[in-house]
Design a protein around this motif. Structure first.
Motif, PDB file in Angstrom:
ATOM      1  N   LYS A  94       0.859  -1.189   0.000  1.00 60.30           N
ATOM      2  CA  LYS A  94       0.000   0.000   0.000  1.00 60.30           C
ATOM      3  C   LYS A  94       0.881   1.220   0.000  1.00 60.30           C
ATOM      4  CE  LYS A  94       0.461   2.013   3.378  1.00 60.30           C
ATOM      5  NZ  LYS A  94       1.682   2.697   3.951  1.00 60.30           N
ATOM      6  N   PHE A 123      -3.023  -3.978   8.235  1.00 60.90           N
ATOM      7  CA  PHE A 123      -3.494  -3.562   9.565  1.00 60.90           C
ATOM      8  C   PHE A 123      -4.730  -4.354  10.007  1.00 60.90           C
ATOM      9  CE2 PHE A 123      -1.619   0.638  11.234  1.00 60.90           C
ATOM     10  CZ  PHE A 123      -0.359   0.341  10.750  1.00 60.90           C
ATOM     11  N   VAL A 157       8.169   8.814  12.668  1.00 62.24           N
ATOM     12  CA  VAL A 157       8.179   7.846  11.561  1.00 62.24           C
ATOM     13  C   VAL A 157       9.110   8.294  10.436  1.00 62.24           C
ATOM     14  CG1 VAL A 157       5.897   6.839  11.933  1.00 62.24           C
ATOM     15  CG2 VAL A 157       6.092   8.927  10.582  1.00 62.24           C
ATOM     16  N   GLN A 161      11.519   6.339   7.502  1.00 62.60           N
ATOM     17  CA  GLN A 161      10.879   6.470   6.183  1.00 62.60           C
ATOM     18  C   GLN A 161      10.896   7.958   5.777  1.00 62.60           C
ATOM     19  OE1 GLN A 161       7.592   4.033   8.199  1.00 62.60           O
ATOM     20  NE2 GLN A 161       7.032   3.850   6.058  1.00 62.60           N
ATOM     21  N   LEU A 164       8.254  10.016   3.775  1.00 63.24           N
ATOM     22  CA  LEU A 164       6.952  10.406   4.329  1.00 63.24           C
ATOM     23  C   LEU A 164       6.878  11.913   4.596  1.00 63.24           C
ATOM     24  CD1 LEU A 164       6.236   7.474   6.853  1.00 63.24           C
ATOM     25  CD2 LEU A 164       5.325   7.790   4.534  1.00 63.24           C
ATOM     26  N   ASP A 174      -0.709   7.453   3.767  1.00 63.97           N
ATOM     27  CA  ASP A 174       0.201   6.442   4.324  1.00 63.97           C
ATOM     28  C   ASP A 174      -0.431   5.632   5.439  1.00 63.97           C
ATOM     29  OD1 ASP A 174       2.945   5.278   4.659  1.00 63.97           O
ATOM     30  OD2 ASP A 174       2.568   6.034   6.678  1.00 63.97           O
ATOM     31  N   LEU A 175      -1.088   6.311   6.381  1.00 64.76           N
ATOM     32  CA  LEU A 175      -1.564   5.642   7.588  1.00 64.76           C
ATOM     33  C   LEU A 175      -3.084   5.577   7.621  1.00 64.76           C
ATOM     34  CD1 LEU A 175      -2.527   6.438  10.811  1.00 64.76           C
ATOM     35  CD2 LEU A 175      -1.116   4.444  10.349  1.00 64.76           C
ATOM     36  N   HIS A 178      -4.767   2.612   6.119  1.00 64.18           N
ATOM     37  CA  HIS A 178      -4.926   1.398   6.945  1.00 64.18           C
ATOM     38  C   HIS A 178      -6.171   1.521   7.825  1.00 64.18           C
ATOM     39  CE1 HIS A 178      -0.926  -0.219   6.126  1.00 64.18           C
ATOM     40  NE2 HIS A 178      -0.294   0.782   6.695  1.00 64.18           N
ATOM     41  N   TYR A 228      -0.182  12.209  13.608  1.00 63.84           N
ATOM     42  CA  TYR A 228       1.223  11.985  13.979  1.00 63.84           C
ATOM     43  C   TYR A 228       1.760  13.232  14.673  1.00 63.84           C
ATOM     44  CZ  TYR A 228       2.208   7.444  11.854  1.00 63.84           C
ATOM     45  OH  TYR A 228       2.254   6.094  11.573  1.00 63.84           O
ATOM     46  N   PHE A 237       2.076   4.318  19.690  1.00 63.33           N
ATOM     47  CA  PHE A 237       2.476   3.828  18.369  1.00 63.33           C
ATOM     48  C   PHE A 237       2.818   2.345  18.444  1.00 63.33           C
ATOM     49  CE2 PHE A 237       5.620   2.713  15.165  1.00 63.33           C
ATOM     50  CZ  PHE A 237       5.079   3.267  14.015  1.00 63.33           C
ATOM     51  N   TRP A 284       7.206  -2.081  17.058  1.00 59.64           N
ATOM     52  CA  TRP A 284       6.740  -2.453  15.718  1.00 59.64           C
ATOM     53  C   TRP A 284       6.162  -3.861  15.641  1.00 59.64           C
ATOM     54  CZ3 TRP A 284       6.622   0.374  11.101  1.00 59.64           C
ATOM     55  CH2 TRP A 284       7.156   1.662  11.160  1.00 59.64           C
ATOM     56  N   ILE A 287       2.753  -4.515  13.989  1.00 58.10           N
ATOM     57  CA  ILE A 287       2.731  -4.448  12.524  1.00 58.10           C
ATOM     58  C   ILE A 287       3.483  -5.645  11.942  1.00 58.10           C
ATOM     59  CG2 ILE A 287       3.608  -3.140  10.539  1.00 58.10           C
ATOM     60  CD1 ILE A 287       3.018  -0.568  12.076  1.00 58.10           C
TER      61      ILE A 287
HETATM   62  O1  89V Z   1       2.270   1.161   8.289  1.00 53.42           O
HETATM   63  C1  89V Z   1       2.699   2.033   7.553  1.00 53.42           C
HETATM   64  O2  89V Z   1       2.238   2.141   6.442  1.00 53.42           O
HETATM   65  C2  89V Z   1       3.841   2.913   8.013  1.00 53.42           C
HETATM   66  C3  89V Z   1       3.558   3.722   9.271  1.00 53.42           C
HETATM   67  C4  89V Z   1       3.112   2.879  10.438  1.00 53.42           C
HETATM   68  C5  89V Z   1       4.777   4.518   9.643  1.00 53.42           C
HETATM   69  O3  89V Z   1       2.529   4.658   8.987  1.00 53.42           O
HETATM   70  O4  89V Z   1       4.231   3.747   6.965  1.00 53.42           O
END
Ligand code: 89V
Ligand code: NAD
Length: 340
Positions: A94, A123, A157, A161, A164, A174-175, A178, A228, A237, A284, A287
């Motif tokens: 994604k 997610f 983040v 990355q 971003l 990006d988030l 999800h 964020y 997070f 993390w 995820i």
């Molecule tokens: O999950 C993601 O797509 C990551 C973040 C958690 C940093 O948003 O890019």
């Protein structure tokens, strides 16, 4: 054995490579990255000898069944279409594409080739989120009428990355993508969406706060809020917090992975923390574990000839919500994703 070629050996691909290494019946046989140093590092770390800096050359040589695309969004359409032309099944990270038009072309290309496409939309596969989905689908609180799905954090983040911070779009693309996908997994497609966005962090280009209101076709009203720019302790997070009201009760996924379900005399709180795997680390791990779960499910789908939950076609519904949210924020009005 299902043979996989991974394209993109950057920040997130390492999770995908670790996960593949633990999935029975799947084997990564080739790696591709334009960046030679990253290619070597990943190849050496995971013991993969076939390495390419040019995806077209890798597709020409073949010898694999699935292209697992873990590059950033500008390359997705070309790589997915290359995979379709070569008759490969595809997993694409994604956000699937820069625009909804691109995404539609990509899905059609893989469908025309008669292959399976999954968007790596992981997610909804996080074990705490899955516990909520299963409880709701199992009728634990009756018929839902309200939901709030919330991701608020001040975690940096951008160091892992850096891209971003650079794009014109940030948190929804990006988030939020999800979190909107979780809303779809819980309540189905939305008929309309309204969004407000803000940029609080002056060092990035895109929006880092988004508040969205959805009316789902099922009748559920949901609030999807992402930030964020939220400085708070404890920092949560990368937890998605969820509350849902239903006709018979309510449920909440609270910080610290506590799931509380109330229905009549029943009032129980469960610990739904994701496990730590040998290759995962806090924070993390939530995820990371979901990467292993979605990839395992993809292999099972290939075996059974089934479409994955987050197929390319299904993901068009999530991507349309992203596009609709940006348009709503820009034009200050409610948008119907189906009209896009
Ligand atoms: O999950 C993601 O797509 C990551 C973040 C958690 C940093 O948003 O890019
Ligand atoms: P990254 O920049 O660290 O890595 C991308 C790699 O792809 C780079 O090494 C780059 O050289 C390579 N690349 C780019 N175009 C290429 C091409 N045409 N051919 C070969 N190699 C190419 O990016 P990242 O942080 O690993 O993110 C990759 C993708 O994963 C993004 O789409 C991002 O949104 C997604 N992501 C998903 C999650 C998740 O939970 N699902 C989490 C983080 C990132």
């Amino acid at each position: 054995m299902i043979k996989i070629a991974v394209i993109g050996c950057g920040f997130f691909a390492r999770n995908q490579l670790h996960a593949w290494a633990g999935i029975e019946g799947a084997e990564v046989v080739a790696l591709c990255d334009r960046n030679k140093a990253r290619l070597k590092d990943a190849g050496d770390s995971f013991g993969i000898a076939r390495r390419y800096t040019d995806a077209a050359a890798m597709f020409t040589e073949g010898g694999f069944d699935v292209a697992d695309i873990a590059t950033t969004v500008p390359s997705h359409r070309a790589l997915v279409e290359m995979a379709a032309d070569a008759g490969k099944h595809v997993i694409c990270q994604k956000p699937v594409a820069p625009t909804l038009t691109d995404a539609r072309h990509m899905v059609k290309a893989v469908e025309r080739a008669g292959r399976i496409m999954m968007v790596h939309e992981n997610f909804r596969w996080q074990s705490p989120v899955r516990a909520v989905i299963n409880a709701l689908r199992g009728g634990a609180i009756g018929t839902p009428f309200f939901g709030r799905i919330s991701f608020r954090s001040g975690y940096d983040v951008f160091s892992g990355q850096p891209y971003l911070a650079e794009g014109e779009r940030f948190i929804i693309e990006d988030l939020g993508i999800h979190i909107l996908d979780i809303a779809r997994a819980l309540f189905g497609d939305a008929e309309r969406i309204t969004a407000e966005t803000r940029r609080i962090n002056p060092n990035i280009n895109g929006e880092d706060v988004a508040t969205m209101l959805l009316r789902h076709k099922s009748g559920v009203t949901s609030v999807v809020d992402c930030s964020y720019a939220t400085k708070r302790e404890p920092e949560t997070f990368p937890e998605t917090l969820i509350e849902i009201d239903g006709t018979e009760g309510s449920l909440r996924l609270d910080a610290g992975y506590h799931l509380t379900i109330q229905n009549g005399d029943r009032n129980e709180t469960l610990d739904v923390s994701p496990p730590l795997l040998p290759w995962t680390g806090k924070p993390w791990h939530n995820i990371q574990e979901s990467v292993a779960i979605i990839q395992r499910d993809f292999i099972a789908c290939l075996r059974d000839g089934k479409q994955p939950e987050t197929s390319g076609r299904d993901n068009l519904g999530t991507f349309a919500l992203v596009e609709a949210a940006y348009r709503s924020a820009a034009e200050g009005r409610c948008i119907r994703p189906e009209a896009l």
